[in-house]
Design a protein around this motif. Structure first.
Motif, PDB file in Angstrom:
ATOM      1  N   LYS A  32       0.818  -1.218   0.000  1.00 41.82           N
ATOM      2  CA  LYS A  32       0.000   0.000   0.000  1.00 41.82           C
ATOM      3  C   LYS A  32       0.850   1.266   0.000  1.00 41.82           C
ATOM      4  O   LYS A  32       0.379   2.334  -0.364  1.00 41.82           O
ATOM      5  CB  LYS A  32      -0.969  -0.001   1.191  1.00 41.82           C
ATOM      6  CG  LYS A  32      -0.332   0.003   2.568  1.00 41.82           C
ATOM      7  CD  LYS A  32      -0.349   1.377   3.202  1.00 41.82           C
ATOM      8  CE  LYS A  32       0.140   1.348   4.626  1.00 41.82           C
ATOM      9  NZ  LYS A  32       0.218   2.684   5.246  1.00 41.82           N
ATOM     10  N   SER A  33       2.130   1.136   0.382  1.00 43.52           N
ATOM     11  CA  SER A  33       2.989   2.312   0.500  1.00 43.52           C
ATOM     12  C   SER A  33       3.893   2.538  -0.700  1.00 43.52           C
ATOM     13  O   SER A  33       4.405   3.646  -0.883  1.00 43.52           O
ATOM     14  CB  SER A  33       3.872   2.201   1.755  1.00 43.52           C
ATOM     15  OG  SER A  33       3.079   2.084   2.916  1.00 43.52           O
ATOM     16  N   ALA A  35       4.619   2.233  -4.842  1.00 38.16           N
ATOM     17  CA  ALA A  35       4.197   1.981  -6.220  1.00 38.16           C
ATOM     18  C   ALA A  35       5.120   0.965  -6.877  1.00 38.16           C
ATOM     19  O   ALA A  35       4.685   0.141  -7.700  1.00 38.16           O
ATOM     20  CB  ALA A  35       4.187   3.286  -7.010  1.00 38.16           C
ATOM     21  N   ARG A  38       4.075  -2.481  -5.897  1.00 33.40           N
ATOM     22  CA  ARG A  38       2.824  -2.897  -6.545  1.00 33.40           C
ATOM     23  C   ARG A  38       3.049  -3.423  -7.954  1.00 33.40           C
ATOM     24  O   ARG A  38       2.223  -4.180  -8.487  1.00 33.40           O
ATOM     25  CB  ARG A  38       1.823  -1.737  -6.547  1.00 33.40           C
ATOM     26  CG  ARG A  38       1.284  -1.395  -5.166  1.00 33.40           C
ATOM     27  CD  ARG A  38       0.072  -0.511  -5.229  1.00 33.40           C
ATOM     28  NE  ARG A  38       0.369   0.843  -5.629  1.00 33.40           N
ATOM     29  CZ  ARG A  38       0.790   1.810  -4.810  1.00 33.40           C
ATOM     30  NH1 ARG A  38       0.975   1.541  -3.518  1.00 33.40           N
ATOM     31  NH2 ARG A  38       1.020   3.028  -5.253  1.00 33.40           N
ATOM     32  N   GLN A  64      -6.245  -0.904   3.187  1.00 32.11           N
ATOM     33  CA  GLN A  64      -5.732  -0.023   2.134  1.00 32.11           C
ATOM     34  C   GLN A  64      -5.116  -0.817   0.988  1.00 32.11           C
ATOM     35  O   GLN A  64      -5.287  -0.471  -0.188  1.00 32.11           O
ATOM     36  CB  GLN A  64      -4.738   0.967   2.724  1.00 32.11           C
ATOM     37  CG  GLN A  64      -5.380   2.008   3.632  1.00 32.11           C
ATOM     38  CD  GLN A  64      -4.380   2.997   4.208  1.00 32.11           C
ATOM     39  OE1 GLN A  64      -3.161   2.876   3.997  1.00 32.11           O
ATOM     40  NE2 GLN A  64      -4.873   3.965   4.947  1.00 32.11           N
ATOM     41  N   ALA A  65      -4.384  -1.869   1.321  1.00 33.33           N
ATOM     42  CA  ALA A  65      -3.808  -2.717   0.277  1.00 33.33           C
ATOM     43  C   ALA A  65      -4.914  -3.389  -0.523  1.00 33.33           C
ATOM     44  O   ALA A  65      -4.856  -3.475  -1.762  1.00 33.33           O
ATOM     45  CB  ALA A  65      -2.881  -3.753   0.899  1.00 33.33           C
ATOM     46  N   GLU A  67      -7.991  -2.350  -1.023  1.00 32.59           N
ATOM     47  CA  GLU A  67      -8.674  -1.362  -1.861  1.00 32.59           C
ATOM     48  C   GLU A  67      -7.912  -1.143  -3.167  1.00 32.59           C
ATOM     49  O   GLU A  67      -8.513  -1.008  -4.232  1.00 32.59           O
ATOM     50  CB  GLU A  67      -8.810  -0.037  -1.112  1.00 32.59           C
ATOM     51  CG  GLU A  67      -9.919  -0.024  -0.079  1.00 32.59           C
ATOM     52  CD  GLU A  67     -10.043   1.338   0.579  1.00 32.59           C
ATOM     53  OE1 GLU A  67     -11.139   1.919   0.510  1.00 32.59           O
ATOM     54  OE2 GLU A  67      -9.049   1.806   1.168  1.00 32.59           O
ATOM     55  N   LEU A  68      -6.575  -1.111  -3.081  1.00 29.30           N
ATOM     56  CA  LEU A  68      -5.766  -0.870  -4.273  1.00 29.30           C
ATOM     57  C   LEU A  68      -5.838  -2.029  -5.262  1.00 29.30           C
ATOM     58  O   LEU A  68      -5.837  -1.829  -6.477  1.00 29.30           O
ATOM     59  CB  LEU A  68      -4.302  -0.631  -3.871  1.00 29.30           C
ATOM     60  CG  LEU A  68      -4.007   0.699  -3.185  1.00 29.30           C
ATOM     61  CD1 LEU A  68      -2.609   0.683  -2.583  1.00 29.30           C
ATOM     62  CD2 LEU A  68      -4.137   1.847  -4.184  1.00 29.30           C
ATOM     63  N   VAL A  69      -5.909  -3.253  -4.751  1.00 30.25           N
ATOM     64  CA  VAL A  69      -5.828  -4.415  -5.631  1.00 30.25           C
ATOM     65  C   VAL A  69      -7.193  -4.951  -6.046  1.00 30.25           C
ATOM     66  O   VAL A  69      -7.293  -5.679  -7.036  1.00 30.25           O
ATOM     67  CB  VAL A  69      -4.999  -5.531  -4.952  1.00 30.25           C
ATOM     68  CG1 VAL A  69      -5.851  -6.391  -4.024  1.00 30.25           C
ATOM     69  CG2 VAL A  69      -4.277  -6.389  -5.973  1.00 30.25           C
TER      70      VAL A  69
END
Length: 286
Positions: A32-33, A35, A38, A64-65, A67-69
């Motif tokens: 999550k921190s 880019a 990721r 948070q992780a 939500e991103l994926v």
């Protein structure tokens, strides 16, 4: 499978009757921190269904992780089973199998954050199965969609027998689907697991590394599978050390001790391709 179940390998095993493929365990706080971190997760239209497996020690990082994926995944898994010492010290993996309150908090966070299925993967409690039952019942109440249980404690070696009764107890304690993990190296092992535990599905890690075609009934890795994997790995840009290690696992049963020593010392992708052509007639090009 930390590092190993990346895109090329997931695509390979789907050709051999694997229904659901998981990513390697990903550290939620790093994902999550960063880019850059990721970029390590890639997927495509044929990589379906894919479950992204996270290791986390607090609800915020996990949510948070996730939500991103979530737009690029079919499910999210919270790893509560990794037995490695470094993971336990970081309060992730099997550390969580002994802490139902922490798991409950993280499941509450992810259910509030994303709208795709989620699961947990656990190990049996080291000394008290009542705590394992408490954990899975709490998870069910929080809305987890399925549970995977490994039938060994974090202290047990992979050579020790799987506790079928512990897995059956988990299955009988909840009404959601339960998958079983541990000691699956053949179709016969999978059948035995089903018979003794009545689970809804079976997961394999080390067994698939050694033989990606095991769920299709192959006793050992067919050479066509080796060729498929190499071509996929080259197309995906798989790093050399991952390609090398996969092939060490896959060819273990057919290599002589002399060949194994030679293969283990190879230090480049062209050298691997030359070796496969010489020993097995497998033709792959960069």
């Amino acid at each position: 499978m930390v590092r190993y179940s990346k895109g090329a390998f997931r695509e390979l095993v789907r050709d051999y009757d694997v229904d659901i493929a998981y990513t390697p365990m990903i550290l939620a706080d790093v994902f999550k921190s960063s880019a850059f971190a990721r970029q390590d997760y890639t997927t495509n239209n044929s990589d379906c269904p894919v479950v992204v497996q996270f290791a986390a020690h607090n609800p915020t990082d996990f949510a948070q992780a996730a939500e991103l994926v979530a737009p690029y995944a079919d499910g999210i898994d919270l790893n509560c089973g990794c037995p490695q010492k470094w993971a336990y010290k970081e309060c992730i993996g099997a550390y969580l199998s002994e802490r139902p309150e922490a798991v409950q908090d993280m499941l509450h966070a992810i259910k509030s954050a994303v709208n795709i299925p989620c699961s947990i993967k656990i190990r049996k409690h080291p000394s008290d199965m009542r705590k394992t039952v408490e954990l899975v019942r709490r998870a069910e109440k929080m809305g987890v969609d399925w549970i995977t249980v490994h039938g060994r404690t974090r202290h047990q070696k992979s050579t020790e027998p799987v506790d079928y009764e512990a897995i059956r107890l988990v299955k009988e304690s909840v009404s959601i689907p339960v998958l079983a993990n541990g000691g699956i190296f053949s179709i016969s092992d999978a059948d035995t697991m089903y018979y003794k535990t009545a689970v809804n599905g079976v997961m394999s890690a080390r067994g698939l590394l050694q033989n990606p075609a095991l769920f299709a009934g192959y006793a050992q890795t067919p050479l066509t599978s080796v060729e498929k994997y190499v071509n996929l790995a080259l197309a995906y840009g798989t790093p050399f050390f991952i390609l090398h290690h996969h092939l060490i696992f896959m060819l273990e049963s057919v290599m002589s001790s002399v060949e194994r020593k030679t293969f283990n010392c190879l230090s480049s992708t062209p050298a691997i391709l030359d070796h496969l052509l010489f020993y097995y007639g497998i033709k792959c090009t960069l």
